[in-house]
Design an enzyme around this catalytic site. Structure first.
Site, short mmCIF file in Angstrom:
data_model
loop_
_atom_site.label_atom_id
_atom_site.label_comp_id
_atom_site.label_asym_id
_atom_site.label_seq_id
_atom_site.Cartn_x
_atom_site.Cartn_y
_atom_site.Cartn_z
CG ASP A 151 -2.16 -0.77 1.08
OD1 ASP A 151 -2.42 -1.21 -0.05
OD2 ASP A 151 -2.87 -0.95 2.08
CE LYS B 9 -7.08 0.23 -2.28
NZ LYS B 9 -8.17 -0.48 -1.69
CG MET C 81 -9.47 7.58 5.68
SD MET C 81 -10.34 6.24 4.89
CE MET C 81 -10.72 5.19 6.26
N1 SAH Z 1 -5.15 0.46 8.30
C1 SAH Z 1 -4.68 1.80 8.63
C2 SAH Z 1 -5.69 2.86 8.25
C3 SAH Z 1 -5.91 3.01 6.76
S1 SAH Z 1 -7.00 4.30 6.35
C4 SAH Z 1 -4.32 1.86 10.12
O1 SAH Z 1 -4.61 0.90 10.83
O2 SAH Z 1 -3.75 2.85 10.55
C5 SAH Z 1 -5.89 5.64 6.05
C6 SAH Z 1 -6.01 6.69 7.16
O3 SAH Z 1 -5.23 6.28 8.29
C7 SAH Z 1 -5.48 8.05 6.81
O4 SAH Z 1 -6.45 8.82 6.09
C8 SAH Z 1 -5.23 8.65 8.17
O5 SAH Z 1 -6.44 9.07 8.77
C9 SAH Z 1 -4.74 7.42 8.94
N2 SAH Z 1 -3.27 7.32 8.99
C10 SAH Z 1 -2.50 6.41 8.38
N3 SAH Z 1 -1.20 6.58 8.71
C11 SAH Z 1 -1.15 7.61 9.57
C12 SAH Z 1 -0.11 8.25 10.32
N4 SAH Z 1 1.15 7.84 10.21
N5 SAH Z 1 -0.45 9.28 11.14
C13 SAH Z 1 -1.72 9.68 11.26
N6 SAH Z 1 -2.75 9.12 10.58
C14 SAH Z 1 -2.47 8.10 9.77
#
Ligand code: SAH
Length: 252
Positions: free
Chosen positions: A34, A55, A163
């Site tokens: 990803d 994505k 998100m």
């Molecule tokens: N599976 C992932 C989430 C995927 S959805 C998890 O468990 O974290 C993608 C969203 O995750 C982004 O829009 C943001 O809101 C959050 N996100 C992912 N990485 C991040 C990070 N390093 N710091 C803050 N938010 C993050």
């Protein structure tokens, strides 16, 4: 027949993957990665075929159907497939669809958990999501509906929205509509766990101010008890950028 291991890569910094996840990655012959996974992880599977299936939001660079097809194709070809997902695979990661398609094809799977963004954000900002007495429940919520509309919620003492980082004014309106008082503390943390992480503290009323500091960066928005600073000795600097790291935010 090959098999597929779903690996939670953690929130964007290579060293936040679990030991189990790293070992599985080292065994992989094909890696479907990803966008929010750290490219530095490539060094742990240098001979594998890496396929970038990133994505961002709903602007699918690679459609889900295509990802599903790649998983099945490579596993049926007898290869050890790693499906590397940002954070934890079981949260907002389309894991259900991918598990279903593999089950239909009779392909064996394993899921290795990862550090989700909410937990990395709590650690980054040193604001625990639960508090003795006052913060007993935590909700992890996507702020986006399938129709790409913003929709907040009020399900717990601390609610962490994924998100929504690029639509903070709209989220603030939606939070008010859900019944969060405008004085409720809100913490925004972007690129949690990464060397350039930023966190800032606001209220629901002032949340829109966070927009420029977190523009273009993955962010979570923590609302309620878990957003309040834990260290009482330190003055609660509302709308101030915290300097947990020597980040660019310090200069903002
Ligand atoms: N599976 C992932 C989430 C995927 S959805 C998890 O468990 O974290 C993608 C969203 O995750 C982004 O829009 C943001 O809101 C959050 N996100 C992912 N990485 C991040 C990070 N390093 N710091 C803050 N938010 C993050």
């Amino acid at each position: 027949m090959g098999r597929v291991v779903f690996i939670g890569a953690g929130p964007g910094a290579a060293d936040l993957i679990t030991v189990r996840g790293l070992r599985a990655l080292e065994q992989a012959e094909v890696v479907l990665a990803d966008a929010l996974t750290d490219p530095a992880l490539r060094a742990h599977a240098p001979h594998a075929q890496w396929i970038d299936v990133g994505k961002r939001g709903f602007a699918h660079a690679t459609g889900q159907a295509h990802i599903n097809a790649l998983l099945v194709e490579h596993a049926l070809a007898g290869r050890a497939v790693a499906r590397l997902k940002g954070g934890d695979p079981s949260l907002f990661g389309r894991l259900e669809e991918e598990l279903q398609v593999l089950a239909q094809a009779g392909i064996d799977c394993e899921v290795i958990p990862g550090v989700t963004a909410a937990l990395a954000a709590a650690a980054q900002s040193q604001r625990p999501l639960t508090r003795r007495g006052g913060g007993r429940t935590v909700a992890l919520t996507t702020a986006m509906t399938l129709q790409h509309a913003l929709q907040a919620g009020h399900h717990a003492d601390t609610e962490v929205f994924y998100m929504a980082g690029q639509q903070l004014p709209g989220l603030a309106d939606s939070l008010l509509q859900c019944g969060w008082p405008d004085t409720t503390p809100v913490s925004v943390v972007s690129r949690a766990g990464c060397p350039d992480a930023r966190s800032s503290l606001h209220t629901v009323a002032s949340l829109a101010e966070a927009t420029s500091a977190h523009a273009g960066r993955p962010a979570v928005v923590i609302v309620g008890v878990g957003a309040t600073p834990a260290a009482r000795a330190q003055p609660a600097s509302l709308a101030a950028i915290d300097s947990h790291q020597s980040s660019e935010a310090d200069r903002t």
